[in-house]
Motif scaffolding. Structure first.
Motif, PDB file in Angstrom:
ATOM      1  N   VAL A 542      25.190 -17.183  35.078  1.00 15.36           N
ATOM      2  CA  VAL A 542      26.166 -17.527  36.106  1.00 15.36           C
ATOM      3  C   VAL A 542      25.367 -17.751  37.380  1.00 15.36           C
ATOM      4  N   GLY A 543      25.062 -19.011  37.653  1.00 15.50           N
ATOM      5  CA  GLY A 543      24.144 -19.303  38.745  1.00 15.50           C
ATOM      6  C   GLY A 543      22.774 -18.761  38.424  1.00 15.50           C
ATOM      7  N   HIS A 544      22.235 -17.896  39.299  1.00 18.11           N
ATOM      8  CA  HIS A 544      20.937 -17.285  39.052  1.00 18.11           C
ATOM      9  C   HIS A 544      21.072 -15.902  38.431  1.00 18.11           C
ATOM     10  N   ALA A 545      22.269 -15.529  38.048  1.00 19.18           N
ATOM     11  CA  ALA A 545      22.510 -14.209  37.469  1.00 19.18           C
ATOM     12  C   ALA A 545      22.791 -14.353  35.974  1.00 19.18           C
ATOM     13  N   PHE A 546      22.681 -13.219  35.267  1.00 20.48           N
ATOM     14  CA  PHE A 546      23.015 -13.173  33.849  1.00 20.48           C
ATOM     15  C   PHE A 546      24.182 -12.220  33.665  1.00 20.48           C
ATOM     16  N   LEU A 547      25.209 -12.683  32.950  1.00 21.85           N
ATOM     17  CA  LEU A 547      26.445 -11.924  32.775  1.00 21.85           C
ATOM     18  C   LEU A 547      26.649 -11.579  31.310  1.00 21.85           C
ATOM     19  N   GLN A 548      26.963 -10.300  31.055  1.00 27.73           N
ATOM     20  CA  GLN A 548      27.359  -9.838  29.735  1.00 27.73           C
ATOM     21  C   GLN A 548      28.721  -9.158  29.841  1.00 27.73           C
ATOM     22  N   VAL A 549      29.647  -9.547  28.969  1.00 27.63           N
ATOM     23  CA  VAL A 549      30.978  -8.945  28.943  1.00 27.63           C
ATOM     24  C   VAL A 549      31.316  -8.606  27.496  1.00 27.63           C
ATOM     25  N   ASN A 550      31.793  -7.387  27.283  1.00 31.21           N
ATOM     26  CA  ASN A 550      32.235  -6.972  25.954  1.00 31.21           C
ATOM     27  C   ASN A 550      33.605  -6.322  26.072  1.00 31.21           C
ATOM     28  N   GLN A 551      34.542  -6.783  25.244  1.00 24.75           N
ATOM     29  CA  GLN A 551      35.886  -6.212  25.205  1.00 24.75           C
ATOM     30  C   GLN A 551      36.158  -5.713  23.791  1.00 24.75           C
ATOM     31  N   LEU A 552      36.433  -4.417  23.673  1.00 23.86           N
ATOM     32  CA  LEU A 552      36.662  -3.786  22.373  1.00 23.86           C
ATOM     33  C   LEU A 552      38.059  -3.190  22.322  1.00 23.86           C
ATOM     34  N   VAL A 553      38.718  -3.304  21.159  1.00 26.32           N
ATOM     35  CA  VAL A 553      39.955  -2.571  20.878  1.00 26.32           C
ATOM     36  C   VAL A 553      39.750  -1.796  19.584  1.00 26.32           C
ATOM     37  N   PHE A 554      40.398  -0.630  19.478  1.00 27.90           N
ATOM     38  CA  PHE A 554      40.168   0.211  18.303  1.00 27.90           C
ATOM     39  C   PHE A 554      41.437   0.963  17.931  1.00 27.90           C
ATOM     40  N   LEU A 555      41.506   1.361  16.662  1.00 25.96           N
ATOM     41  CA  LEU A 555      42.611   2.160  16.144  1.00 25.96           C
ATOM     42  C   LEU A 555      42.090   2.985  14.974  1.00 25.96           C
ATOM     43  N   THR A 556      42.322   4.296  15.026  1.00 23.94           N
ATOM     44  CA  THR A 556      41.927   5.198  13.952  1.00 23.94           C
ATOM     45  C   THR A 556      43.091   6.125  13.631  1.00 23.94           C
ATOM     46  N   LYS A 557      43.336   6.341  12.343  1.00 25.49           N
ATOM     47  CA  LYS A 557      44.370   7.267  11.888  1.00 25.49           C
ATOM     48  C   LYS A 557      43.710   8.346  11.034  1.00 25.49           C
ATOM     49  N   VAL A 558      43.972   9.602  11.378  1.00 27.71           N
ATOM     50  CA  VAL A 558      43.425  10.742  10.629  1.00 27.71           C
ATOM     51  C   VAL A 558      44.586  11.490   9.995  1.00 27.71           C
ATOM     52  N   ASN A 559      44.602  11.572   8.677  1.00 25.61           N
ATOM     53  CA  ASN A 559      45.659  12.263   7.946  1.00 25.61           C
ATOM     54  C   ASN A 559      45.268  13.717   7.676  1.00 25.61           C
ATOM     55  N   ASP A 560      46.251  14.596   7.694  1.00 21.54           N
ATOM     56  CA  ASP A 560      46.073  16.029   7.421  1.00 21.54           C
ATOM     57  C   ASP A 560      45.015  16.660   8.317  1.00 21.54           C
ATOM     58  N   PRO A 561      45.055  16.428   9.622  1.00 20.04           N
ATOM     59  CA  PRO A 561      44.028  17.008  10.501  1.00 20.04           C
ATOM     60  C   PRO A 561      44.112  18.531  10.539  1.00 20.04           C
ATOM     61  N   LEU A 562      42.954  19.174  10.683  1.00 23.81           N
ATOM     62  CA  LEU A 562      42.910  20.626  10.793  1.00 23.81           C
ATOM     63  C   LEU A 562      43.281  21.048  12.213  1.00 23.81           C
ATOM     64  N   VAL A 563      44.163  22.028  12.322  1.00 20.79           N
ATOM     65  CA  VAL A 563      44.555  22.575  13.616  1.00 20.79           C
ATOM     66  C   VAL A 563      44.481  24.097  13.528  1.00 20.79           C
ATOM     67  N   LEU A 564      44.310  24.723  14.679  1.00 17.93           N
ATOM     68  CA  LEU A 564      44.209  26.176  14.753  1.00 17.93           C
ATOM     69  C   LEU A 564      45.578  26.776  15.030  1.00 17.93           C
ATOM     70  N   GLN A 565      46.062  27.591  14.086  1.00 21.58           N
ATOM     71  CA  GLN A 565      47.354  28.272  14.244  1.00 21.58           C
ATOM     72  C   GLN A 565      47.181  29.740  13.894  1.00 21.58           C
ATOM     73  N   HIS A 566      47.501  30.609  14.850  1.00 23.82           N
ATOM     74  CA  HIS A 566      47.417  32.055  14.622  1.00 23.82           C
ATOM     75  C   HIS A 566      46.039  32.448  14.095  1.00 23.82           C
ATOM     76  N   ASN A 567      45.008  31.892  14.752  1.00 24.60           N
ATOM     77  CA  ASN A 567      43.604  32.211  14.447  1.00 24.60           C
ATOM     78  C   ASN A 567      43.149  31.745  13.065  1.00 24.60           C
ATOM     79  N   ALA A 568      43.872  30.819  12.474  1.00 29.16           N
ATOM     80  CA  ALA A 568      43.476  30.266  11.177  1.00 29.16           C
ATOM     81  C   ALA A 568      43.593  28.747  11.233  1.00 29.16           C
ATOM     82  N   PHE A 569      42.677  28.073  10.561  1.00 28.78           N
ATOM     83  CA  PHE A 569      42.727  26.615  10.500  1.00 28.78           C
ATOM     84  C   PHE A 569      43.536  26.185   9.290  1.00 28.78           C
ATOM     85  N   VAL A 570      44.525  25.320   9.557  1.00 33.13           N
ATOM     86  CA  VAL A 570      45.411  24.816   8.505  1.00 33.13           C
ATOM     87  C   VAL A 570      45.586  23.314   8.691  1.00 33.13           C
TER      88      VAL A 570
END
Length: 722
Positions: A542-570
């Motif tokens: 861009v003129g005497h400059a150099f331009l880099q542009v990156n556009q990212l989109v993402f989506l992740t689904k995690v099934n049966d995630p572990l959570v802490l309940q009453h000091n135990a992971f379930v």
């Protein structure tokens, strides 16, 4: 008649001025290939042109005279040549050879995908931090890699202890247990040993850091649901290096390190050692340590051996001891009474070996073998609670790599073992886990504009988690690269992942493992995921400059995630989703560099038919960096970071905040001096309210979402003996 004569003179003068033309052919100095998109510019005349597909540049209408012509191209060292017009030979094609840069704009060779290709040719989106950036971040915080990772878009560093300085990092809003941290492609920080990894790894021994965001399961196993970070160590070169760094900060911290490397004919070595000390520091006068009292020593020698023209071997040993004491400032000072009793004391020892062997079958294919064996011993002590455990783990892999003209293959098998044994009558949080996997990956590039990378992995785990998987997982992954032209490209991909159930995660670290119940692996499902991401890239002048542009989109689904309940992971009754976008803009103008990054992250829990936001996950993060650098002479930079408000575990909302930093570094042949300031505006969570409730003898700490150490200034010197 006189007017006619003047017109003729002016016409002839104009013709003489306009008849000069410069013809250049720009080529790569190493490959001798023609370069497309190179620029030739005459500053005095403010005229120039760009090379075509054959590398040719033509500049017309050059007046007679002597002019400097600047020939430049992104990722190449610029040249300046002087020409006197008219040239002795008209229309002569003058060849100009540009030398490839070794710095920030140079093509980066990626190691994480095993094929050794340039980053721009790989369908999998891989970010790489080059040596220049690591050098800059190493002077800011020499003792650990928290700052290094925390300034990357899509990565959020989360404090896991308010008094002991421990932290984890999350990629795209997902818990740290979904991210793999590798050292030279080897998993050395998994399970119990992972809790202290972020604060026990120094950036000073690294030559490159590579980050994959999103599923990376084919080569590195199911744990890489959110992504992976590969820390690549320095290797020896023919030119010997011996350097020392000493750093002091205003938060009672001192760092000292030394590095030596040398490559002889067939044998080379690197030796890195460091000592880090910090006194207990209470920036907000809360009575508790924002930075704990820390003593850490580390040494990492490596030997490199070239056994003929086809075989090479390197092996290394990593030794580390750390004593980390946080809590009540009075207790740390040795003064205890009925009101001053609280402390968190972590003592850890790490000993690991690394081995990598390569046999070159022919010019296109090779066999690789690598192994690491690790021993990690850690004791955690709090008032009326103590846990001590010894972890022994190993990883062994054999793979075959073939790089063809249109396709590359990686295929292999690996075995993981991991066992934690409680000691001295500690609560039974021990485990034993074995994983055997086979994998194959193909990178196919049938045309210049298109490439696809596909992979498949099959893992078997013992002991087995609950049905339906019973420990067996099939993990496909596909990524595509579309190169539209020299400016535009796009990557689209996704894959499956999984995570075996264990208790070593952010929640366990925040609780200090106190009151945790042992985990019955056979009664809990493994977490499994599906993720996709897509990006668009632009790069160009861009003129005497150099331009880099990156556009990212993402989506992740995690099934049966572990959570802490009453000091135990379930397993939670539902699933977790993480979606968002990352924007990166980089503008380079000679010695000036401007970087802008923005991350939008929306992580939602979908449990029992209800939707709620994930805690400690800011939706908006912004970082800006302006750097002025004269190579090997001077560097100055200013940076700013914004973290938006975030939901806390008690239902309240933590406020958004800005932090700013400043770095100045002067380099000479044999030494550098630097001064750096972080959090100049002294943003601290303790300024906005109490960080704990209850008495000081048994405090209940709130979620830590902002800095506690306030403004910190550090200064140091690096001595380069060789």
């Amino acid at each position: 008649m006189r007017k006619l004569f003047l017109w003729v003179v002016l016409l002839l003068s104009f013709s003489a001025r306009a008849q000069n033309t410069l013809h250049l052919v720009v080529k790569d100095d190493e490959s001798k290939q023609s370069l497309v998109g190179a620029t030739a510019y005459i500053p005095v005349l403010k005229i120039g042109a760009v090379s075509d597909t054959s590398g040719r540049i033509t500049i017309k209408n050059i007046p007679a005279g002597k002019y400097d012509v600047k020939i430049s191209m992104v990722s190449y060292m610029a040249q300046e040549k002087t020409f006197t017009f008219p040239l002795k030979t008209a229309d002569q094609n003058i060849e100009v050879f540009l030398e490839p840069m070794s710095g920030e704009l140079a093509e980066v060779v990626i190691q994480t995908n095993r094929t050794g290709r340039n980053r721009s040719d790989i369908p999998t989106r891989i970010e790489a931090l080059p040596p220049e950036e690591l050098d800059e971040k190493g002077t800011m915080r020499p003792g650990d890699i928290r700052m290094l990772l925390g300034e990357i878009t899509g990565v959020h560093v989360q404090n896991t202890s308010p008094v002991s300085g421990m932290a984890s990092f999350r990629i795209q809003g997902l818990d740290s247990r979904y991210t793999q941290l590798l050292q030279d492609g080897l998993p050395m920080y998994d399970g119990f040993s992972g809790g202290l990894s972020l604060v026990q790894v120094s950036p000073l021994n690294l030559k490159q850091v590579e980050i994959i965001k999103g599923s990376a399961s084919t080569l590195y196993g199911g744990g890489a649901i959110a992504g992976l970070v590969n820390l690549i160590s320095k290797t020896p070169s023919k030119k010997p290096e011996l350097s020392f760094l000493i750093n002091q900060n205003t938060a009672k911290g001192t760092d000292a390190s030394g590095f030596y490397s040398k490559q002889w004919k067939n044998v080379g070595t690197t030796i890195f050692s460091s000592y880090n000390y910090n006194g207990a520091f209470d920036a907000g006068n809360t009575g508790f340590s924002a930075i704990p009292k820390t003593n850490r020593f580390m040494v990492n020698p490596k030997l490199f051996w070239k056994m003929g023209s086809k075989d090479s071997l390197w092996l290394g040993v990593n030794v580390m001891h750390e004593d980390r004491l946080g809590g009540d400032i009075q207790v740390i000072a040795g003064n205890t009474d009925s009101q001053h009793q609280y402390f968190e004391h972590n003592i850890s020892d790490r000993l690991s070996s690394q081995l990598s062997y390569t046999h070159q079958l022919d010019s296109a294919s090779q066999l690789n073998f690598k192994n690491t064996v690790g021993y990690f011993n850690r004791s955690i002590n709090q008032p009326q609670f103590s846990f001590k455990g010894a972890q022994v783990s190993s990883y062994t892999e054999a793979n075959y790599v073939r790089n063809g003209k249109y396709a590359s293959w990686v295929a292999g098998a690996d075995i993981w073992t991991d066992k934690l044994t409680p000691q001295n009558g500690s609560v039974n949080l021990g485990y034993s886990r074995n994983t055997c996997g086979v994998f194959a990956q193909n990178t196919f590039k049938p045309a210049k504009w298109f490439a696809v990378e596909s992979g498949l992995r099959l893992d078997g785990n013992t002991p087995s988690p609950a049905a339906p998987s019973n420990g067996v997982f099939l993990l496909p992954r596909v990524n595509t690269l579309f190169t539209l032209d020299e400016h535009w490209s796009s990557r689209i991909g996704g894959g499956l992942g999984y995570k075996m159930p264990d208790i070593f995660n952010d929640d366990a670290e925040e609780q200090g493992y106190r009151y945790l119940q042992p985990l019955n692996v056979g009664a809990i499902k493994a977490e499994h995921s599906a993720g996709v991401n897509a990006d668009v890239n632009y790069k160009g002048a861009v003129g005497h400059a150099f331009l880099q542009v990156n556009q990212l989109v993402f989506l992740t689904k995690v099934n049966d995630p572990l959570v802490l309940q009453h000091n135990a992971f379930v397993n939670a009754p539902g699933y977790l989703t993480s979606k968002g976008a990352e924007t990166n803009v980089k503008l380079l103008m000679d010695e000036l560099g401007i970087y802008l990054g923005y991350t939008y992250t929306d992580v939602q829990r979908h449990f029992n038919g209800l939707t709620s936001a994930q805690t400690l996950t800011p939706k908006h993060q912004l970082n800006a960096d302006v750097t002025y650098e004269i190579e090997n002479c001077f560097r100055a930079g200013v940076e700013g970071f914004y973290t938006s408000s975030q939901l806390l575990g008690d239902g309240t909302t933590g406020r958004g905040y800005w932090t700013f930093g400043l770095l100045v570094q002067k380099m000479w042949k044999h030494f550098d001096i630097f001064i750096n300031a972080e959090n100049l505006t002294d943003q601290r969570q303790s300024k906005w309210g109490q960080i704990y409730t209850g008495p000081t003898s048994s405090p209940i700490f709130k979620d830590i979402y902002a800095p506690l150490d306030g403004a910190v200034v550090n200064a140091g010197i690096r001595i380069k003996v060789l």
